[in-house]
Write a protein that holds these residues in place. Structure first.
Motif, PDB file in Angstrom:
ATOM      1  N   TRP A   1      -3.782   5.094   6.121  1.00 53.49           N
ATOM      2  CA  TRP A   1      -4.813   4.340   6.824  1.00 53.49           C
ATOM      3  C   TRP A   1      -5.591   5.255   7.756  1.00 53.49           C
ATOM      4  CZ3 TRP A   1      -4.841   3.268  12.214  1.00 53.49           C
ATOM      5  CH2 TRP A   1      -3.687   3.672  12.920  1.00 53.49           C
TER       6      TRP A   1
ATOM      7  N   GLU B   1      -8.964   0.679   9.235  1.00 53.99           N
ATOM      8  CA  GLU B   1      -8.709  -0.386  10.206  1.00 53.99           C
ATOM      9  C   GLU B   1      -9.772  -0.323  11.307  1.00 53.99           C
ATOM     10  OE1 GLU B   1      -6.211  -2.436   9.617  1.00 53.99           O
ATOM     11  OE2 GLU B   1      -5.158  -1.290   8.092  1.00 53.99           O
TER      12      GLU B   1
ATOM     13  N   ASP C   1     -12.479  -2.188   7.210  1.00 55.52           N
ATOM     14  CA  ASP C   1     -12.237  -2.979   5.999  1.00 55.52           C
ATOM     15  C   ASP C   1     -12.757  -2.322   4.724  1.00 55.52           C
ATOM     16  OD1 ASP C   1     -10.895  -4.939   7.461  1.00 55.52           O
ATOM     17  OD2 ASP C   1     -12.755  -6.035   7.859  1.00 55.52           O
ATOM     18  N   THR C   2     -12.955  -1.001   4.766  1.00 52.22           N
ATOM     19  CA  THR C   2     -13.290  -0.267   3.551  1.00 52.22           C
ATOM     20  C   THR C   2     -12.104   0.629   3.206  1.00 52.22           C
ATOM     21  OG1 THR C   2     -14.335   1.581   4.729  1.00 52.22           O
ATOM     22  CG2 THR C   2     -15.757  -0.270   4.092  1.00 52.22           C
ATOM     23  N   THR C   3     -12.200   1.324   2.098  1.00 53.54           N
ATOM     24  CA  THR C   3     -11.167   2.272   1.701  1.00 53.54           C
ATOM     25  C   THR C   3     -11.840   3.565   1.259  1.00 53.54           C
ATOM     26  OG1 THR C   3     -11.156   1.504  -0.589  1.00 53.54           O
ATOM     27  CG2 THR C   3      -9.582   0.445   0.928  1.00 53.54           C
TER      28      THR C   3
ATOM     29  N   HIS D   1       1.492   3.281   3.255  1.00 52.63           N
ATOM     30  CA  HIS D   1       0.310   2.799   3.961  1.00 52.63           C
ATOM     31  C   HIS D   1      -0.600   3.880   4.546  1.00 52.63           C
ATOM     32  CE1 HIS D   1      -2.082  -0.412   5.572  1.00 52.63           C
ATOM     33  NE2 HIS D   1      -2.090   0.160   6.739  1.00 52.63           N
TER      34      HIS D   1
ATOM     35  N   GLU E   1      -5.067   6.050  -1.484  1.00 54.61           N
ATOM     36  CA  GLU E   1      -6.254   5.387  -0.949  1.00 54.61           C
ATOM     37  C   GLU E   1      -5.963   4.984   0.499  1.00 54.61           C
ATOM     38  OE1 GLU E   1      -9.262   2.765  -3.234  1.00 54.61           O
ATOM     39  OE2 GLU E   1      -7.690   1.433  -2.513  1.00 54.61           O
ATOM     40  N   TYR E   2      -6.852   5.377   1.394  1.00 56.32           N
ATOM     41  CA  TYR E   2      -6.729   5.061   2.817  1.00 56.32           C
ATOM     42  C   TYR E   2      -7.475   3.763   3.103  1.00 56.32           C
ATOM     43  CZ  TYR E   2      -5.346   9.947   3.443  1.00 56.32           C
ATOM     44  OH  TYR E   2      -4.703  11.153   3.374  1.00 56.32           O
ATOM     45  N   LYS E   3      -6.843   2.861   3.849  1.00 59.17           N
ATOM     46  CA  LYS E   3      -7.489   1.632   4.290  1.00 59.17           C
ATOM     47  C   LYS E   3      -8.003   1.867   5.699  1.00 59.17           C
ATOM     48  CE  LYS E   3      -6.731  -3.319   4.927  1.00 59.17           C
ATOM     49  NZ  LYS E   3      -7.883  -3.410   5.751  1.00 59.17           N
TER      50      LYS E   3
ATOM     51  N   LYS F   1     -10.707   7.406  -0.981  1.00 62.70           N
ATOM     52  CA  LYS F   1      -9.685   8.093  -1.770  1.00 62.70           C
ATOM     53  C   LYS F   1      -9.368   9.472  -1.190  1.00 62.70           C
ATOM     54  CE  LYS F   1     -11.075   5.794  -6.038  1.00 62.70           C
ATOM     55  NZ  LYS F   1     -10.067   4.797  -5.988  1.00 62.70           N
TER      56      LYS F   1
ATOM     57  N   HIS G   1       0.861  -1.174   0.000  1.00 67.49           N
ATOM     58  CA  HIS G   1       0.000   0.000   0.000  1.00 67.49           C
ATOM     59  C   HIS G   1       0.902   1.230   0.000  1.00 67.49           C
ATOM     60  CE1 HIS G   1      -3.838   1.629   2.180  1.00 67.49           C
ATOM     61  NE2 HIS G   1      -3.592   2.279   1.086  1.00 67.49           N
TER      62      HIS G   1
END
Length: 158
Positions: free
Chosen positions: A36, A146, A124-126, A34, A142-144, A128, A23
């Motif tokens: 997030w 947690e 568990d979504t993302t 990454h 893109e942010y994940k 932009k 990521h």
């Protein structure tokens, strides 16, 4: 034949998993690792974003802004202890990334504040966003998302 099919499927799943964990982004001499966020409660008006930026170049650069359509406003923030009190403040002039240095955005320190969330951040979504640097320019990331109160899996150093 079945063994080959099983190996092919296992290999594809391993590649997909490593791609999902990989990521990272590159913009000139800058490496962004990454992005997030944490899941937010249903009524939360704000959320925060975290990441790291490594400057592999020989001159400093500055993160001057961040953006996203998930909230009404996005600001760069810092949390710091001032006179024994934890305070948060917007950094209107951005944040410098020194030549050969690394800037960490993490809970309790620098972070990207998403103000006026249009909907909660769900685990568990993302979503932009963009990062704009003084010299390197703008990059889409893109942010994940947690779990609440969790550090991102596999990134205990962040």
């Amino acid at each position: 034949m079945i063994r080959f099919h099983t190996l092919a499927v296992a290999g594809a799943l391993a590649l997909a998993a490593s791609t999902a964990l990989a990521h990272a982004y590159k913009l000139g001499d800058l490496e962004i690792d990454h992005p997030w966020s944490r899941a937010t409660p249903a009524a939360a008006p704000v959320g925060a974003g975290y990441l790291s930026v490594t400057n592999k170049g020989t001159t400093a650069d500055r993160l001057v802004s961040a953006g996203s359509d998930v909230s009404a406003k996005v600001e760069l923030h810092e949390m710091a202890v001032i006179d024994g009190v934890m305070r948060m403040r917007a950094l209107d002039k951005g944040i410098e990334i020194p030549a050969g240095g690394k800037l960490e955005f993490k809970p309790g320190g620098y972070h990207i504040m998403f103000i006026g969330l249009k909907q909660p951040f769900a685990k568990d979504t993302t979503f932009k966003g963009t990062l704009t640097f003084e010299k390197a320019g703008t990059i889409a990331v893109e942010y994940k998302v947690e779990g609440m109160g969790k550090a991102p899996a596999g990134h205990s150093g962040h």
